[in-house]
Write a protein that holds these residues in place. Structure first.
Motif, PDB file in Angstrom:
ATOM      1  N   GLU A 451     -15.340   3.212  -6.446  1.00  0.00           N
ATOM      2  CA  GLU A 451     -14.035   3.376  -7.087  1.00  0.00           C
ATOM      3  C   GLU A 451     -13.418   2.034  -7.478  1.00  0.00           C
ATOM      4  O   GLU A 451     -12.828   1.895  -8.549  1.00  0.00           O
ATOM      5  CB  GLU A 451     -13.104   4.142  -6.137  1.00  0.00           C
ATOM      6  CG  GLU A 451     -11.801   4.501  -6.819  1.00  0.00           C
ATOM      7  CD  GLU A 451     -10.808   5.199  -5.892  1.00  0.00           C
ATOM      8  OE1 GLU A 451     -11.214   5.705  -4.836  1.00  0.00           O
ATOM      9  OE2 GLU A 451      -9.617   5.218  -6.249  1.00  0.00           O
ATOM     10  N   LEU A 452     -13.565   1.036  -6.614  1.00  0.00           N
ATOM     11  CA  LEU A 452     -12.965  -0.275  -6.915  1.00  0.00           C
ATOM     12  C   LEU A 452     -13.579  -0.883  -8.166  1.00  0.00           C
ATOM     13  O   LEU A 452     -12.887  -1.408  -9.033  1.00  0.00           O
ATOM     14  CB  LEU A 452     -13.176  -1.224  -5.729  1.00  0.00           C
ATOM     15  CG  LEU A 452     -12.252  -0.980  -4.522  1.00  0.00           C
ATOM     16  CD1 LEU A 452     -12.580  -1.957  -3.410  1.00  0.00           C
ATOM     17  CD2 LEU A 452     -10.780  -1.086  -4.933  1.00  0.00           C
ATOM     18  N   LYS A 453     -14.902  -0.747  -8.241  1.00  0.00           N
ATOM     19  CA  LYS A 453     -15.608  -1.279  -9.401  1.00  0.00           C
ATOM     20  C   LYS A 453     -15.157  -0.547 -10.679  1.00  0.00           C
ATOM     21  O   LYS A 453     -14.910  -1.168 -11.721  1.00  0.00           O
ATOM     22  CB  LYS A 453     -17.115  -1.085  -9.190  1.00  0.00           C
ATOM     23  CG  LYS A 453     -17.969  -2.019  -9.983  1.00  0.00           C
ATOM     24  CD  LYS A 453     -19.421  -1.911  -9.557  1.00  0.00           C
ATOM     25  CE  LYS A 453     -20.312  -2.329 -10.710  1.00  0.00           C
ATOM     26  NZ  LYS A 453     -21.672  -1.838 -10.564  1.00  0.00           N
ATOM     27  N   ALA A 454     -15.035   0.771 -10.540  1.00  0.00           N
ATOM     28  CA  ALA A 454     -14.614   1.582 -11.696  1.00  0.00           C
ATOM     29  C   ALA A 454     -13.212   1.187 -12.145  1.00  0.00           C
ATOM     30  O   ALA A 454     -12.939   1.058 -13.340  1.00  0.00           O
ATOM     31  CB  ALA A 454     -14.663   3.065 -11.329  1.00  0.00           C
ATOM     32  N   SER A 455     -12.348   0.969 -11.185  1.00  0.00           N
ATOM     33  CA  SER A 455     -10.975   0.616 -11.495  1.00  0.00           C
ATOM     34  C   SER A 455     -10.913  -0.730 -12.219  1.00  0.00           C
ATOM     35  O   SER A 455     -10.216  -0.882 -13.237  1.00  0.00           O
ATOM     36  CB  SER A 455     -10.200   0.581 -10.172  1.00  0.00           C
ATOM     37  OG  SER A 455      -8.866   0.424 -10.415  1.00  0.00           O
ATOM     38  N   ALA A 456     -11.673  -1.694 -11.705  1.00  0.00           N
ATOM     39  CA  ALA A 456     -11.695  -3.026 -12.331  1.00  0.00           C
ATOM     40  C   ALA A 456     -12.262  -2.941 -13.750  1.00  0.00           C
ATOM     41  O   ALA A 456     -11.728  -3.540 -14.692  1.00  0.00           O
ATOM     42  CB  ALA A 456     -12.536  -3.976 -11.475  1.00  0.00           C
ATOM     43  N   PHE A 457     -13.333  -2.151 -13.908  1.00  0.00           N
ATOM     44  CA  PHE A 457     -13.974  -1.997 -15.218  1.00  0.00           C
ATOM     45  C   PHE A 457     -12.988  -1.422 -16.237  1.00  0.00           C
ATOM     46  O   PHE A 457     -12.842  -1.933 -17.354  1.00  0.00           O
ATOM     47  CB  PHE A 457     -15.199  -1.074 -15.074  1.00  0.00           C
ATOM     48  CG  PHE A 457     -15.867  -0.735 -16.377  1.00  0.00           C
ATOM     49  CD1 PHE A 457     -16.837  -1.567 -16.918  1.00  0.00           C
ATOM     50  CD2 PHE A 457     -15.518   0.430 -17.070  1.00  0.00           C
ATOM     51  CE1 PHE A 457     -17.454  -1.254 -18.120  1.00  0.00           C
ATOM     52  CE2 PHE A 457     -16.127   0.744 -18.274  1.00  0.00           C
ATOM     53  CZ  PHE A 457     -17.098  -0.097 -18.803  1.00  0.00           C
ATOM     54  N   VAL A 458     -12.301  -0.372 -15.814  1.00  0.00           N
ATOM     55  CA  VAL A 458     -11.397   0.323 -16.720  1.00  0.00           C
ATOM     56  C   VAL A 458     -10.249  -0.599 -17.149  1.00  0.00           C
ATOM     57  O   VAL A 458      -9.863  -0.647 -18.318  1.00  0.00           O
ATOM     58  CB  VAL A 458     -10.873   1.610 -16.028  1.00  0.00           C
ATOM     59  CG1 VAL A 458      -9.632   2.118 -16.701  1.00  0.00           C
ATOM     60  CG2 VAL A 458     -11.951   2.669 -16.046  1.00  0.00           C
ATOM     61  N   GLU A 459      -9.721  -1.360 -16.178  1.00  0.00           N
ATOM     62  CA  GLU A 459      -8.602  -2.238 -16.518  1.00  0.00           C
ATOM     63  C   GLU A 459      -9.039  -3.387 -17.424  1.00  0.00           C
ATOM     64  O   GLU A 459      -8.363  -3.729 -18.384  1.00  0.00           O
ATOM     65  CB  GLU A 459      -7.943  -2.771 -15.238  1.00  0.00           C
ATOM     66  CG  GLU A 459      -6.956  -1.745 -14.695  1.00  0.00           C
ATOM     67  CD  GLU A 459      -6.324  -2.145 -13.377  1.00  0.00           C
ATOM     68  OE1 GLU A 459      -6.048  -3.340 -13.184  1.00  0.00           O
ATOM     69  OE2 GLU A 459      -6.117  -1.239 -12.544  1.00  0.00           O
ATOM     70  N   LYS A 460     -10.207  -3.954 -17.108  1.00  0.00           N
ATOM     71  CA  LYS A 460     -10.652  -5.131 -17.849  1.00  0.00           C
ATOM     72  C   LYS A 460     -11.245  -4.756 -19.213  1.00  0.00           C
ATOM     73  O   LYS A 460     -10.869  -5.303 -20.243  1.00  0.00           O
ATOM     74  CB  LYS A 460     -11.710  -5.865 -17.014  1.00  0.00           C
ATOM     75  CG  LYS A 460     -11.997  -7.262 -17.479  1.00  0.00           C
ATOM     76  CD  LYS A 460     -12.760  -8.054 -16.425  1.00  0.00           C
ATOM     77  CE  LYS A 460     -13.612  -9.120 -17.070  1.00  0.00           C
ATOM     78  NZ  LYS A 460     -14.964  -8.676 -17.405  1.00  0.00           N
TER      79      LYS A 460
END
Ligand code: SF4
Ligand SMILES: [Zn+2]
Length: 472
Positions: A451-460
């Motif tokens: 989830e953390l990786k997904a969140s960072a990906f989506v924001e960036k």
């Protein structure tokens, strides 16, 4: 709207005013009450109440406290009683090592024998467990292993989830135990203490469960006359108060009490056979949003999707056999301003019917509604063109399923070509941002997704926020 799945109406607490108690329950939206016995006389009384009141159903069995009273032919009598048409389960049965009113050995012996009755009679069980969860789970697991056909005759629609075999009443554990039991085919039943709040040094595990376990797996109960919910804590409990439990769970999950009631009533239907299977619907309400179910077709076949299974969402049946026309959808919406949002979302990919989406969305906007599209983000491939500009002015918000940031995992989860479709989904999301839609990306809460990786990906990468959708 609600079902009180556990209320001991035979107690003397109700001897003077049971008619009024039943009437108040009905006035507070309670459709059915299930009354579990605790020994032989109360099992008989439960049946008598079920015969007297149409909305009452009975369970028969020996409570672990009363295991010591269970002798001779008593269990044969329980089995005989279980043939009554309004007996829906063997219960309440289980283990209680907190009080040990009966010896643990006797409790285990009687628990085992009563599960055998349930297996022979193909009935579910209502479990009471206190400080005995390890033993209860061990015994139940063993019985399921020995009797894989227990309750297997259920409708094919129910196949995706494990066969429902019982309920843990007044659930004593945390959410990870709840998920373990759900995988074994058990429902989790919540009661008054969910409304009591957390103590300073002791978090209330029922609140944690109520916040994390989706309502498809939860049942509501009062356990009357005990465990009275707030604001009546300390007074006699009664089935009418089940709505306070539903309201609390709704508050914790960001849903309405009606949603919790509907979803858990479907659970009662699956488990005990009480109530009706819901009719298929093209417009369904969750919270104050109206969702439109315009197709059940999809270009993907996600491993976690129930499209080809029972296709039930919060107690709404989305399994339509005919796709609705624009007129039918508009008629089903009624007045769009009555809802926070009109959302294209079902067990199917709405952009497969892009013309319908566009016509209905245009109509809803013209009539003052707010419109959201929930999509897998493959609309451009499905329609062989960039469809995003066509949605400008008729759709306000777009939710896109990201699922994962790993194209290979994406392909495995959705059972499609991961490389092509992952990129198409990301490009679609960027195009939506460029066209100034209110965009949200979502993932399903699965252990294997970071989830953390997904969140960072989506924001960036995309410049929007991620939202997590619960799986269980
Ligand atoms: S994209 Fe949506 S509707 Fe299609 S299979 Fe996946 S979860 Fe189901
Ligand atoms: Zn009870």
């Amino acid at each position: 709207m609600f079902i009180d799945s556990h209320a001991h109406l035979f107690f003397k607490d109700y001897h003077n005013d049971l008619d009024e108690v039943i009437k108040r329950a009905q006035d507070n939206g309670v459709n059915y009450i299930i009354c579990p016995g605790t020994d032989l006389p109360t099992s008989k009384q439960s049946i008598e109440l079920a015969e007297k009141y149409e909305m009452v159903y009975a369970c028969v069995g020996f409570h672990p406290h009363d295991a010591k009273k269970c002798e001779g032919k008593y269990l044969e009598e329980i089995e005989r009683l279980s043939n009554h048409p309004k007996v829906v389960a063997i219960g309440e049965i289980g283990l209680d090592y907190h009080y040990n009113f009966s010896s643990p050995e006797k409790q285990r012996e009687i628990f085992n024998q009563q599960i055998d009755i349930a297996v022979r009679r193909n009935l579910p069980i209502v479990i009471h467990s206190r400080e005995a969860e390890d033993d209860v789970i061990k015994i139940v697991e063993q019985k399921i292993k020995e009797n894989p056909d227990w309750k297997k005759h259920l409708k094919k629609e129910y196949d995706r989830y494990p066969t429902p075999r019982g309920v843990f009443h007044c659930f004593p554990g945390d959410s990870s135990m709840a998920w373990r039991l759900i995988r074994m085919g058990f429902y989790i039943s919540l009661t008054g203490p969910v409304t009591y709040g957390n103590k300073p040094n002791k978090p209330n595990s029922m609140i944690e469960v109520a916040a994390k376990v989706s309502p498809e797996h939860l049942l509501l109960e009062t356990d009357s006359p005990y465990l009275t919910p707030a604001p009546y804590r300390g007074k006699r409990n009664e089935p009418a108060y089940v709505r306070f439990i539903a309201e609390k769970i709704a508050e914790l999950q960001g849903l309405s009490a009606e949603d919790i009631g509907r979803a858990s009533s479907f659970g009662v239907h699956k488990l005990f056979g009480i109530g009706k299977y819901p009719e298929p619907t093209i417009a369904y309400k969750i919270r104050n949003s109206l969702y439109l179910n315009i197709t059940i077709r999809c270009n993907a076949d996600c491993v976690f999707c129930d499209r080809k299974g029972e296709a039930i969402v919060k107690g709404h049946n989305l399994s339509i056999t005919k796709e609705p026309s624009v007129d039918e959808v508009i008629r089903a919406i009624g007045d769009p301003t009555q809802h926070d949002e009109i959302v294209f979302c079902g067990f199917g990919e709405p952009t497969i019917r892009l013309d319908v989406v566009k016509e209905v969305a245009k109509w809803a906007k013209e009539h003052g509604g707010k419109v959201r599209l929930n999509t897998d983000g493959h609309g451009n491939i499905i329609n062989h063109r960039n469809i995003v500009p066509e949605l400008v002015g008729i759709v306000d918000a777009i939710s896109i399923s990201l699922n994962t940031t790993d194209p290979e995992q994406y392909g495995e989860m959705m059972q499609i070509d991961g490389k092509i479709f992952f990129q198409a989904m990301v490009d679609f999301a960027k195009e939506c941002v460029k066209n100034k839609f209110d965009v949200v990306m979502t993932i399903v809460d699965l252990d294997e997704v970071d989830e953390l990786k997904a969140s960072a990906f989506v924001e960036k990468e995309i410049g929007v926020k991620l939202r997590n959708r619960p799986y269980f």
